[in-house]
Design a protein around this motif. Structure first.
Motif, PDB file in Angstrom:
ATOM      1  N   ALA A  45      64.634 -54.141-137.119  1.00 40.03           N
ATOM      2  CA  ALA A  45      63.978 -53.686-138.352  1.00 40.03           C
ATOM      3  C   ALA A  45      64.489 -52.333-138.837  1.00 40.03           C
ATOM      4  O   ALA A  45      64.333 -51.992-140.019  1.00 40.03           O
ATOM      5  CB  ALA A  45      62.469 -53.607-138.132  1.00 40.03           C
ATOM      6  N   GLU A  48      66.949 -51.857-142.162  1.00 42.42           N
ATOM      7  CA  GLU A  48      66.302 -51.948-143.472  1.00 42.42           C
ATOM      8  C   GLU A  48      65.502 -50.684-143.768  1.00 42.42           C
ATOM      9  O   GLU A  48      65.550 -50.141-144.877  1.00 42.42           O
ATOM     10  CB  GLU A  48      65.388 -53.169-143.501  1.00 42.42           C
ATOM     11  CG  GLU A  48      64.647 -53.344-144.809  1.00 42.42           C
ATOM     12  CD  GLU A  48      63.787 -54.598-144.829  1.00 42.42           C
ATOM     13  OE1 GLU A  48      62.693 -54.510-145.410  1.00 42.42           O
ATOM     14  OE2 GLU A  48      64.204 -55.642-144.294  1.00 42.42           O
ATOM     15  N   VAL A  49      64.778 -50.199-142.773  1.00 42.04           N
ATOM     16  CA  VAL A  49      63.967 -48.992-142.943  1.00 42.04           C
ATOM     17  C   VAL A  49      64.860 -47.784-143.256  1.00 42.04           C
ATOM     18  O   VAL A  49      64.571 -46.993-144.159  1.00 42.04           O
ATOM     19  CB  VAL A  49      63.101 -48.740-141.691  1.00 42.04           C
ATOM     20  CG1 VAL A  49      62.426 -47.378-141.751  1.00 42.04           C
ATOM     21  CG2 VAL A  49      62.071 -49.854-141.532  1.00 42.04           C
ATOM     22  N   HIS A  70      66.086 -55.696-148.313  1.00 41.99           N
ATOM     23  CA  HIS A  70      65.458 -56.636-147.381  1.00 41.99           C
ATOM     24  C   HIS A  70      66.504 -57.269-146.471  1.00 41.99           C
ATOM     25  O   HIS A  70      67.449 -57.887-146.929  1.00 41.99           O
ATOM     26  CB  HIS A  70      64.672 -57.719-148.123  1.00 41.99           C
ATOM     27  CG  HIS A  70      63.491 -57.192-148.849  1.00 41.99           C
ATOM     28  ND1 HIS A  70      62.440 -56.586-148.206  1.00 41.99           N
ATOM     29  CD2 HIS A  70      63.205 -57.147-150.165  1.00 41.99           C
ATOM     30  CE1 HIS A  70      61.541 -56.202-149.095  1.00 41.99           C
ATOM     31  NE2 HIS A  70      61.986 -56.529-150.300  1.00 41.99           N
ATOM     32  N   ARG A  75      65.495 -59.735-139.463  1.00 35.41           N
ATOM     33  CA  ARG A  75      64.150 -60.161-139.059  1.00 35.41           C
ATOM     34  C   ARG A  75      64.216 -61.521-138.382  1.00 35.41           C
ATOM     35  O   ARG A  75      63.628 -61.737-137.322  1.00 35.41           O
ATOM     36  CB  ARG A  75      63.228 -60.231-140.281  1.00 35.41           C
ATOM     37  CG  ARG A  75      61.795 -60.618-139.904  1.00 35.41           C
ATOM     38  CD  ARG A  75      60.986 -61.048-141.084  1.00 35.41           C
ATOM     39  NE  ARG A  75      61.512 -62.334-141.558  1.00 35.41           N
ATOM     40  CZ  ARG A  75      61.233 -62.860-142.744  1.00 35.41           C
ATOM     41  NH1 ARG A  75      60.463 -62.223-143.596  1.00 35.41           N
ATOM     42  NH2 ARG A  75      61.741 -64.022-143.095  1.00 35.41           N
ATOM     43  N   THR A  91      55.074 -63.323-139.259  1.00 40.47           N
ATOM     44  CA  THR A  91      55.186 -62.615-140.535  1.00 40.47           C
ATOM     45  C   THR A  91      53.857 -62.569-141.284  1.00 40.47           C
ATOM     46  O   THR A  91      53.749 -61.870-142.288  1.00 40.47           O
ATOM     47  CB  THR A  91      56.267 -63.250-141.424  1.00 40.47           C
ATOM     48  OG1 THR A  91      55.961 -64.628-141.629  1.00 40.47           O
ATOM     49  CG2 THR A  91      57.644 -63.112-140.773  1.00 40.47           C
ATOM     50  N   TRP A 102      55.328 -58.719-137.821  1.00 43.29           N
ATOM     51  CA  TRP A 102      56.492 -58.026-138.368  1.00 43.29           C
ATOM     52  C   TRP A 102      56.056 -56.692-138.975  1.00 43.29           C
ATOM     53  O   TRP A 102      56.796 -55.711-138.949  1.00 43.29           O
ATOM     54  CB  TRP A 102      57.241 -58.893-139.373  1.00 43.29           C
ATOM     55  CG  TRP A 102      58.548 -58.272-139.742  1.00 43.29           C
ATOM     56  CD1 TRP A 102      58.902 -57.747-140.958  1.00 43.29           C
ATOM     57  CD2 TRP A 102      59.684 -58.060-138.888  1.00 43.29           C
ATOM     58  NE1 TRP A 102      60.169 -57.234-140.912  1.00 43.29           N
ATOM     59  CE2 TRP A 102      60.676 -57.415-139.648  1.00 43.29           C
ATOM     60  CE3 TRP A 102      59.947 -58.353-137.557  1.00 43.29           C
ATOM     61  CZ2 TRP A 102      61.919 -57.059-139.121  1.00 43.29           C
ATOM     62  CZ3 TRP A 102      61.186 -58.001-137.036  1.00 43.29           C
ATOM     63  CH2 TRP A 102      62.149 -57.359-137.818  1.00 43.29           C
ATOM     64  N   GLU A 103      54.835 -56.611-139.474  1.00 44.17           N
ATOM     65  CA  GLU A 103      54.314 -55.347-140.005  1.00 44.17           C
ATOM     66  C   GLU A 103      54.230 -54.292-138.902  1.00 44.17           C
ATOM     67  O   GLU A 103      54.599 -53.132-139.109  1.00 44.17           O
ATOM     68  CB  GLU A 103      52.940 -55.565-140.636  1.00 44.17           C
ATOM     69  CG  GLU A 103      52.364 -54.318-141.270  1.00 44.17           C
ATOM     70  CD  GLU A 103      51.018 -54.561-141.930  1.00 44.17           C
ATOM     71  OE1 GLU A 103      50.289 -53.564-142.109  1.00 44.17           O
ATOM     72  OE2 GLU A 103      50.695 -55.714-142.263  1.00 44.17           O
ATOM     73  N   THR A 106      57.804 -53.215-138.167  1.00 49.30           N
ATOM     74  CA  THR A 106      58.336 -52.357-139.238  1.00 49.30           C
ATOM     75  C   THR A 106      57.701 -50.973-139.197  1.00 49.30           C
ATOM     76  O   THR A 106      58.393 -49.966-139.390  1.00 49.30           O
ATOM     77  CB  THR A 106      58.124 -53.025-140.611  1.00 49.30           C
ATOM     78  OG1 THR A 106      58.777 -54.300-140.602  1.00 49.30           O
ATOM     79  CG2 THR A 106      58.694 -52.182-141.726  1.00 49.30           C
ATOM     80  N   SER A 107      56.409 -50.898-138.920  1.00 43.33           N
ATOM     81  CA  SER A 107      55.747 -49.587-138.808  1.00 43.33           C
ATOM     82  C   SER A 107      56.351 -48.769-137.674  1.00 43.33           C
ATOM     83  O   SER A 107      56.568 -47.560-137.811  1.00 43.33           O
ATOM     84  CB  SER A 107      54.240 -49.760-138.570  1.00 43.33           C
ATOM     85  OG  SER A 107      53.633 -50.322-139.702  1.00 43.33           O
ATOM     86  N   ALA A 109      59.390 -49.137-136.602  1.00 42.18           N
ATOM     87  CA  ALA A 109      60.741 -48.778-137.053  1.00 42.18           C
ATOM     88  C   ALA A 109      60.705 -47.559-137.967  1.00 42.18           C
ATOM     89  O   ALA A 109      61.588 -46.703-137.904  1.00 42.18           O
ATOM     90  CB  ALA A 109      61.401 -49.963-137.747  1.00 42.18           C
TER      91      ALA A 109
END
Length: 166
Positions: A45, A48-49, A70, A75, A91, A102-103, A106-107, A109
């Motif tokens: 992830a 992308e971040v 994206h 992912r 997801t 995935w949230e 991502t957090s 990341a």
């Protein structure tokens, strides 16, 4: 490397970004590893971040530009590779018992990229300055001062404990 994964190389490739505009994509090659599942997902992830953060820093974070960041492939790689070992990433909906959303990934990341931003930009500058748009693990180690692990810890390392919020 910060996640305890052994880096082999980084490579950028020129691509057509649409309407004849040039763009870049890249790949990271890792040695076979027994990285912690969540660490591997965060690593997937982070690109992308970091891309979004760079767009924000240079004032190009428009809706279209952010939409273009994206990394669905990254992912999907995390989801498919980790599912083979029984770690599920979803997801939508709640996190499975042995997995994450995935949230959540991502957090984590976002926190990782924030902490490592100086190293990320140093490596990016070196990569863009490389004549073949490629860096070896030894070159990344030289510019960051970070050791490239030769083995992966069997228990959660500092990457997991710093960025995953239970």
């Amino acid at each position: 490397m910060a996640a305890g994964m052994q880096l082999k190389s980084l490579q950028l490739y020129e691509v057509d970004a649409g309407q004849g505009s040039p763009g870049l994509t890249g790949s990271t090659t890792w040695a076979p590893t027994m990285a912690e599942e969540f660490d591997f997902a965060v690593e997937c992830a982070a690109g992308e971040v970091a891309h979004r953060r760079q767009l924000q820093e240079v004032g190009l974070a428009t809706g279209q530009a952010i939409g273009d960041t994206h990394a669905i492939h990254d992912r999907d790689v995390a989801i498919k590779v980790l599912a083979q070992g029984g770690f599920r990433i979803v997801t939508s909906g709640p996190a499975p018992e042995r997995g994450a959303t995935w949230e959540e990934v991502t957090s984590a990341a976002v926190r990782a990229v924030e902490e490592l931003w100086s190293e990320i930009t140093t490596v990016a500058t070196s990569l863009l300055s490389s004549p073949d748009l490629r860096l070896t693990a030894q070159q990344v180690t030289a510019v960051t001062g970070r050791l490239n692990p030769t083995t992966t810890p069997a228990s959660p390392g500092p990457f997991l404990s710093r960025w995953r919020i239970p």
